[in-house]
Write a protein that holds these residues in place. Structure first.
Motif, PDB file in Angstrom:
ATOM      1  N   ARG A 124       4.576   0.497   0.571  1.00 42.94           N
ATOM      2  CA  ARG A 124       5.025  -0.189   1.793  1.00 42.94           C
ATOM      3  C   ARG A 124       4.190  -1.445   2.005  1.00 42.94           C
ATOM      4  NH1 ARG A 124       8.264   1.080   6.137  1.00 42.94           N
ATOM      5  NH2 ARG A 124       7.597   0.461   8.221  1.00 42.94           N
ATOM      6  N   SER A 125       4.840  -2.556   2.295  1.00 43.52           N
ATOM      7  CA  SER A 125       4.150  -3.829   2.482  1.00 43.52           C
ATOM      8  C   SER A 125       3.265  -3.793   3.719  1.00 43.52           C
ATOM      9  CB  SER A 125       5.163  -4.969   2.614  1.00 43.52           C
ATOM     10  OG  SER A 125       5.976  -5.067   1.472  1.00 43.52           O
ATOM     11  N   VAL A 126       2.048  -4.313   3.588  1.00 44.68           N
ATOM     12  CA  VAL A 126       1.118  -4.326   4.713  1.00 44.68           C
ATOM     13  C   VAL A 126       0.579  -5.719   5.023  1.00 44.68           C
ATOM     14  CG1 VAL A 126       0.437  -1.911   4.474  1.00 44.68           C
ATOM     15  CG2 VAL A 126      -0.801  -3.658   3.183  1.00 44.68           C
TER      16      VAL A 126
ATOM     17  N   ILE B 114       7.248  -7.380   5.347  1.00 43.89           N
ATOM     18  CA  ILE B 114       6.242  -7.151   6.392  1.00 43.89           C
ATOM     19  C   ILE B 114       6.319  -8.251   7.458  1.00 43.89           C
ATOM     20  CG2 ILE B 114       4.470  -8.250   4.958  1.00 43.89           C
ATOM     21  CD1 ILE B 114       3.847  -5.532   7.604  1.00 43.89           C
TER      22      ILE B 114
ATOM     23  N   ARG C  94       9.345  -7.360   9.591  1.00 45.49           N
ATOM     24  CA  ARG C  94       9.084  -6.136  10.355  1.00 45.49           C
ATOM     25  C   ARG C  94       8.113  -6.396  11.501  1.00 45.49           C
ATOM     26  NH1 ARG C  94       7.412  -2.909   6.260  1.00 45.49           N
ATOM     27  NH2 ARG C  94       5.243  -2.764   6.913  1.00 45.49           N
ATOM     28  N   GLU C  95       7.053  -7.153  11.224  1.00 41.46           N
ATOM     29  CA  GLU C  95       6.075  -7.444  12.274  1.00 41.46           C
ATOM     30  C   GLU C  95       6.633  -8.366  13.352  1.00 41.46           C
ATOM     31  OE1 GLU C  95       2.803  -6.455  12.996  1.00 41.46           O
ATOM     32  OE2 GLU C  95       3.381  -4.812  11.660  1.00 41.46           O
TER      33      GLU C  95
ATOM     34  N   THR D  49      11.061   0.101   1.263  1.00 43.64           N
ATOM     35  CA  THR D  49       9.833   0.309   0.498  1.00 43.64           C
ATOM     36  C   THR D  49       9.917  -0.450  -0.816  1.00 43.64           C
ATOM     37  OG1 THR D  49      10.589   2.247  -0.770  1.00 43.64           O
ATOM     38  CG2 THR D  49       9.672   2.656   1.446  1.00 43.64           C
TER      39      THR D  49
ATOM     40  N   ARG E  36       0.852  -1.194   0.000  1.00 42.71           N
ATOM     41  CA  ARG E  36       0.000   0.000   0.000  1.00 42.71           C
ATOM     42  C   ARG E  36       0.885   1.240   0.000  1.00 42.71           C
ATOM     43  NH1 ARG E  36      -3.901   0.182   4.812  1.00 42.71           N
ATOM     44  NH2 ARG E  36      -2.020   0.828   5.932  1.00 42.71           N
TER      45      ARG E  36
ATOM     46  N   ALA F 289       0.422  -9.283   9.013  1.00 37.13           N
ATOM     47  CA  ALA F 289      -0.313  -8.094   8.570  1.00 37.13           C
ATOM     48  C   ALA F 289       0.092  -6.941   9.470  1.00 37.13           C
ATOM     49  CB  ALA F 289      -1.823  -8.315   8.622  1.00 37.13           C
ATOM     50  N   GLN F 290       0.033  -5.762   8.928  1.00 33.92           N
ATOM     51  CA  GLN F 290       0.497  -4.591   9.661  1.00 33.92           C
ATOM     52  C   GLN F 290      -0.215  -4.446  10.995  1.00 33.92           C
ATOM     53  OE1 GLN F 290       1.535  -1.025   7.404  1.00 33.92           O
ATOM     54  NE2 GLN F 290       0.158   0.122   8.730  1.00 33.92           N
ATOM     55  N   ASP F 291       0.578  -4.287  12.053  1.00 34.45           N
ATOM     56  CA  ASP F 291       0.101  -4.055  13.423  1.00 34.45           C
ATOM     57  C   ASP F 291      -0.583  -5.271  14.049  1.00 34.45           C
ATOM     58  OD1 ASP F 291       1.006  -1.388  13.274  1.00 34.45           O
ATOM     59  OD2 ASP F 291      -0.887  -0.742  12.389  1.00 34.45           O
TER      60      ASP F 291
END
Length: 253
Positions: free
Chosen positions: A93-95, A204, A207-208, A222, A90, A111-113
């Motif tokens: 940036r990967s989500v 992602i 990062r998560e 990115t 998105r 998934a993000q967050d």
């Protein structure tokens, strides 16, 4: 679905894509099956695939990036380190990301967050604090036009890593590298390239899981980054410093 296709089919006919680069019949079959699936369920989101490029309206904020078989050279030789990779990007940036490593029976997702998982188990990046205790994965060396120039830094970096880390690994799959950083099997992964189909899902997931994922200059990773560097938080500064020092030395040579 995609992982099952990879696991149950033989490589078949190989298609040359350039100097020492190839795609198998399975690459094309899996990508087409995934494109059909995504077109039916998310028709408004464009799809970027390694084998057949981009389809759909790429002007939107969302984009699927798919690598049907990341690690084709491993796959065709029967080496189990290959993966299906699907990431949702998105605004660059990967989500969302899914990586299926079918021959190891392992599926990663994030998934993000929400966090990163292998199956139902939440995973976290490693806690190594000293670079000399780190196991570091490096991306494949460049091939094709300009490879000799590009590999100067890669080879110099390999030499510096050999002097400063516990072990170096070249697994042959960017998706596996990033998933294993997320799971703490690797303490860092250094890829001096960034093909979104290779890295969108892994970025992602790592990062998560708490890893730091950046470009070669240390900025957040990115879609348009030139490199993909993922590392356990405690050794991020040491990894970044080693890369920058090696780059400066190589460029001035």
């Amino acid at each position: 679905m995609a992982g099952d296709l990879v696991r149950t089919r033989v490589p078949g006919l190989l298609t040359a894509k350039g100097d020492r680069d190839m795609a198998s019949e399975v690459d094309y079959a899996v990508e087409r099956a995934v494109r059909d699936y995504l077109r039916d369920r998310t028709p408004d989101i464009a799809v970027l695939g390694e084998e057949e490029g981009i389809t759909g309206d790429s002007r939107g904020d969302l984009l699927w990036a798919v690598d049907p078989v990341d690690g084709t050279a491993n796959f065709v030789r029967g080496i189990p380190l290959c993966a299906f990779s699907l990431g949702l990007v998105r605004k660059g940036r990967s989500v969302v990301g899914v990586i299926d490593v079918p021959f190891l029976g392992t599926r990663y997702h994030a998934a993000q967050d929400i966090g990163a998982y292998v199956g139902d188990r939440r995973i976290h990046a490693g806690t190594t604090t000293d670079l000399r205790d780190a196991i570091v994965g490096i991306g494949d060396y460049a091939i094709g036009e300009g490879a000799e120039s590009e590999n100067r830094l890669r080879l110099a970096l390999t030499e510096r890593l050999a002097d400063n880390v516990q072990r170096i690994r070249m697994l042959g799959s960017a998706a596996v590298d990033l998933a294993w950083v997320a799971e703490g099997k690797l303490d860092a992964s250094i890829m001096l390239s960034n093909h979104p189909w290779d890295t969108a899902a892994g970025a992602i997931i790592a990062r998560e899981a708490g890893a730091v994922v950046s470009d070669i200059d240390g900025t957040p990773h990115t879609f348009t980054s030139s490199a993909t560097i993922a590392s356990a938080p405690a050794i991020t500064k040491e990894i970044a410093a080693l890369i920058q020092e090696t780059s400066q030395t190589t460029n001035s040579a």
